[in-house]
Enzyme design. Structure first.
Site, mmCIF file in Angstrom:
data_model
loop_
_atom_site.group_PDB
_atom_site.id
_atom_site.type_symbol
_atom_site.label_atom_id
_atom_site.label_comp_id
_atom_site.label_asym_id
_atom_site.label_seq_id
_atom_site.Cartn_x
_atom_site.Cartn_y
_atom_site.Cartn_z
ATOM 1 N N HIS A 329 0.848 -1.185 0.000
ATOM 2 C CA HIS A 329 0.000 0.000 0.000
ATOM 3 C C HIS A 329 0.883 1.233 0.000
ATOM 4 C CE1 HIS A 329 -2.975 2.967 1.436
ATOM 5 N NE2 HIS A 329 -3.833 2.191 0.798
ATOM 6 N N ASP A 388 -7.967 -4.897 -0.418
ATOM 7 C CA ASP A 388 -8.407 -5.665 -1.581
ATOM 8 C C ASP A 388 -8.143 -7.158 -1.433
ATOM 9 O OD1 ASP A 388 -9.284 -3.392 -3.165
ATOM 10 O OD2 ASP A 388 -7.169 -2.873 -3.315
#
Length: 451
Positions: A329, A388
């Site tokens: 991320h 996700d």
């Protein structure tokens, strides 16, 4: 020589296009350009100020980036505190969180009930909207249909270009209320025209929450359990906002800084979210996951899974992107709090729905990827699973088809987009205009007869 087909014409110019549109990556360092608006250590370039959301994944100590456990705040409230608040009371939370994002304060009981009533009144689409705008031009991709539908709603608003506070708020409420209905109808039409299924169009029930209406709208029999609806509601809460720097919110604010209308801002944000490096990643996670299961003889073997992940990272398998979707991320380092929340909530559902082995494999991918990344790249970047990684599996356990994963993300994130659109309009004041370093040398004009 002038009878080339379009495809032949395009093919003949591809090499020229490639040669003149690629920039040597060394030039970014040479001119100190922040590629992707990122600093050299991966931190984001500070581009704005917001009171809406805050994402914490590291600290800067003595100029060094120090990894931290991830924290997510909505209007100053830590996400876990908000979730514990509404779940312990047994109520749906998304409308409450939407109120918080738009108005900056948590609602009282009466304010909450009034807001839910207003949301309910605006769930139904304008007369003939579905027939004229969704059925007449079916789309295989629901995100594109959603973006188009948002733009078309401009035509149904007598104050569409107004930046008056009340008008912007009306627009926000209508869009947030209508997203699940637009998505459900777009999905029904997609199933009918592209999958040869029967066409079911359900009208929203204004007495129900947005999460309930989403499930009711996309299922032919309109049936769902309270447990399913509340898990989906939780998913929508954790997807509702993620600071002003995420790509879709930044896109929304960029358009807002130009003084354009709300519908243009939110439609553009939909286009951003569709991308596989942003909201579309949850779909890519599940595709990668299925490819791994098909290719690996024993998914319970760390060695075999590692071998596949190394090939994935080298761009040898899957979509050849070289990305392990669901891992890493831009801000979070040690953990993504949204992924932690989803994984914890997915465990009990996985046992009930027979997805225990799939959850176990995802946890294995999460555990092994950091070492695989180090083996392949030699880098020591701290990697964690992002939201996700587990959102797609939760949606799958809820029986939600993959083509609805990203639209569902949009149905949640539109609350944050609207909040950012309003904040930018009310306090930004200047159009976004970053600089780009031009690296093309000046050339004299050459007459066509001499080229």
């Amino acid at each position: 020589m002038y009878n080339l087909s379009t495809s032949e014409f395009v093919a003949s110019l591809c090499s020229k296009m490639k040669n003149n549109n690629r920039i040597d990556s060394k030039l970014y360092d040479k001119y100190s350009v922040k590629r992707g608006l990122r600093n050299s250590d991966g931190t984001g370039v500070m581009a704005g100020i917001t009171r809406i959301g805050n994402v914490i994944g590291y600290s800067i100590i003595d100029g060094e980036k120090t990894p931290l456990e991830g924290k997510l705040y909505y209007r100053g409230y830590e996400i876990n505190d908000l979730i514990n608040g509404f779940t312990s009371a047994g109520r749906f939370g998304f409308e409450e969180i939407t109120y918080l994002l738009l108005f900056g304060e948590l609602p009282s009981q009466s304010q909450y009930e009034d807001f839910r009533t207003v949301i309910g009144k605006h769930m139904t689409l304008p007369t003939n909207f579905t027939e004229d705008m969704i059925i007449k031009a079916p789309s295989a991709d629901i995100m594109n249909k959603l973006a188009r539908s948002v733009l078309v709603l401009y035509s149904y608003d007598d104050s569409a270009d107004s930046t008056d506070e009340a008008d912007m708020l009306h627009q926000a409420i209508r869009l947030i209320s209508r997203f699940p209905t637009i998505i459900a109808h777009s999905y029904a039409v997609k199933r009918h025209y592209f999958d040869n299924e029967s066409l079911y169009l359900h009208r929203p029930d204004e007495s129900l929450s947005l999460a309930e209406n989403f499930l009711r709208g996309v299922r032919p029999d309109k049936q769902y359990s309270e447990e399913e609806a509340k898990l989906l509601d939780l998913c929508m809460v954790i997807h509702a906002e993620h600071g002003g720097g995420n790509n879709s919110a930044f896109t929304c604010r960029t358009l807002a800084s130009a003084g354009t209308d709300t519908y243009s801002c939110i439609s553009a944000a939909c286009g951003s979210l569709k991308g596989p490096k942003h909201g579309g990643a949850n779909n890519r996670v599940m595709r990668m996951f299925e490819e791994l299961k098909a290719a690996v003889e024993n998914p319970r073997s760390d060695d075999q899974v590692c071998d596949y992940l190394e090939k994935q990272l080298r761009g040898e398998v899957g979509d050849k992107s070289g990305l392990i979707y669901g891992m890493g991320h831009a801000v979070y380092t040690l953990s993504d709090p949204r992924a932690v929340i989803l994984k914890n909530n997915a465990r009990s559902l996985a046992e009930k729905t027979g997805f225990g082995e799939e959850l176990e494999l995802m946890e294995r991918i999460e555990r092994l990827t950091p070492q695989v990344f180090k083996n392949v790249t030699g880098g020591d970047k701290v990697l964690c699973a992002n939201v996700d990684m587990y959102s797609g599996l939760v949606y799958k356990m809820l029986g939600i088809p993959t083509e609805l994963f990203t639209p569902l993300f949009a149905a949640a994130r539109v609350s944050g987009w609207c909040a950012h659109r309003i904040e930018e309009e009310m306090t930004g004041g200047r159009i976004y205009r970053p600089a780009y370093k031009a690296v093309t040398l000046s050339r004299p004009y050459v007459d066509m007869s001499e080229r």
